[in-house]
Write an enzyme that holds these catalytic residues in place. Structure first.
Site, mmCIF file in Angstrom:
data_model
loop_
_atom_site.group_PDB
_atom_site.id
_atom_site.type_symbol
_atom_site.label_atom_id
_atom_site.label_comp_id
_atom_site.label_asym_id
_atom_site.label_seq_id
_atom_site.Cartn_x
_atom_site.Cartn_y
_atom_site.Cartn_z
ATOM 1 N N CYS A 16 2.151 13.562 -59.015
ATOM 2 C CA CYS A 16 1.045 14.496 -58.806
ATOM 3 C C CYS A 16 1.550 15.912 -58.588
ATOM 4 C CB CYS A 16 0.195 14.043 -57.624
ATOM 5 S SG CYS A 16 -1.230 15.111 -57.312
ATOM 6 N N CYS A 29 -0.512 17.813 -55.954
ATOM 7 C CA CYS A 29 -0.182 17.440 -54.576
ATOM 8 C C CYS A 29 1.163 18.008 -54.142
ATOM 9 C CB CYS A 29 -0.122 15.920 -54.437
ATOM 10 S SG CYS A 29 -1.534 15.025 -55.107
ATOM 11 N N ASP A 30 2.171 17.905 -55.009
ATOM 12 C CA ASP A 30 3.548 18.143 -54.580
ATOM 13 C C ASP A 30 4.243 19.329 -55.233
ATOM 14 O OD1 ASP A 30 3.334 15.838 -53.002
ATOM 15 O OD2 ASP A 30 3.897 14.553 -54.687
#
Length: 319
Positions: free
Chosen positions: A143, A146-147
């Protein structure tokens, strides 16, 4: 009421929730506060994908971020505070033919419920490397949204050839120095507009006809990858800090195949903007129906919707 074995049938619950990711836990919180006494069954991966993430920085309310496991733990405790009951139960069989709904777990336990909220999530498709598993959440992830921020100013790679891979690569160029886009073939499954956008981005280097053979690291974090070109058989190592696997996700809905409307990939289908499925009293939320956003916050939002939909449905049924 007796079962065939002569044992008492379990009590009939108003609502059972399958899954303990952000969607299931939010549904548990809302149904518990509505005095529906929800029972929440978690399978072999309590907390879902969020528990494989060390630091969550994009969930509202946590200025410095929060550990993924701690966030899940807090959400569960909050739901328990209002009366939600959590227990292990890997559902293998669902009987929707009559009311109440009958669920049978892998250990043979039977659960009866008036309504069911399915929030079993999804799991990322992986490359199948032991080193990939070892460095998952230590430099390997699925992701970018997300990251990606954790790799600001660093070199990374994206593995895949579909629209998701293109989107991940383009997104990562906002914070990363360089993005290698690695694909097994020389043609992409992605749409032409997405491919053209990637090809025109100076920060993205296409590495085609190539597969990742090994994720390299120092035992604590990723330091690079070993790749092989199928046409030349050349093997080389590429130093980088992040590996983003973008070859798709698999919804955890195998046990529901043929029982609830789903698309060709197994994602459950809802009616319009609701969480209603094609079955009365059955609702779905989170990543097992969302193949677009796949964020903790959107999953939590859909869990809220499912709880409200279930509460209203139960009220209309006189329960």
């Amino acid at each position: 009421m007796q079962t065939a074995q002569g044992e008492k049938d379990p009590r009939i619950h108003k609502v059972i929730i399958l899954g303990t990711g952000p969607a299931g836990l939010t549904a548990a919180l809302y149904t518990a506060r509505a005095q529906l006494a929800p029972v929440v069954l978690h399978g072999t991966t309590p907390g879902g994908q969020l528990t494989t993430t060390t630091e969550v920085e994009n969930f509202p309310g946590f200025i410095e971020g929060i550990d993924g496991n701690l966030l899940i733990e807090n959400m569960q405790k909050q739901a328990e505070r209002f009366g939600a009951v959590f227990q292990y139960g890997e559902v293998q069989e669902c009987d929707f033919s009559s009311s109440p709904i009958r669920l049978t777990t892998s250990d043979g336990e039977v659960h009866l419920t008036r309504s069911l909220i399915i929030s079993t999530g999804a799991r990322p498709r992986k490359l199948g490397l032991s080193s990939e598993d070892f460095y998952w959440s230590k430099g390997v992830t699925s992701c970018a949204t997300c990251d990606g921020f954790f790799y600001k100013g660093m070199d990374v790679c994206v593995v895949g050839g579909g629209d998701s891979a293109m989107e991940e690569a383009a997104f990562l160029t906002r914070m990363c120095s360089k993005v290698y886009l690695i694909h097994r073939r020389d043609a992409f499954r992605a749409s032409k507009v997405m491919v053209d956008r990637v090809k025109q981005n100076p920060k993205i280097e296409l590495v085609l006809d190539t597969a990742v053979e090994e994720v390299l690291g120092d035992g604590k974090s990723v330091t690079g990858i070993r790749i092989k070109n199928f046409k030349t058989n050349e093997i080389k190592e590429v130093p980088l800090k992040g590996v983003f696997v973008a070859i798709g996700h698999i919804p955890n809905t195998d046990f529901l195949k043929g029982k609830i409307d789903s698309d060709e990939n197994g994602y459950l289908i809802t009616k319009g903007k609701t969480t209603y499925t094609n079955l009365d009293g059955v609702f779905v939320c989170g990543d097992c129906q969302d193949h677009t956003y796949r964020q903790a916050i959107t999953a939590a939002g859909s869990g809220c919707q499912a709880a409200i939909d279930a509460e209203r449905w139960l009220e209309m049924q006189g329960h």
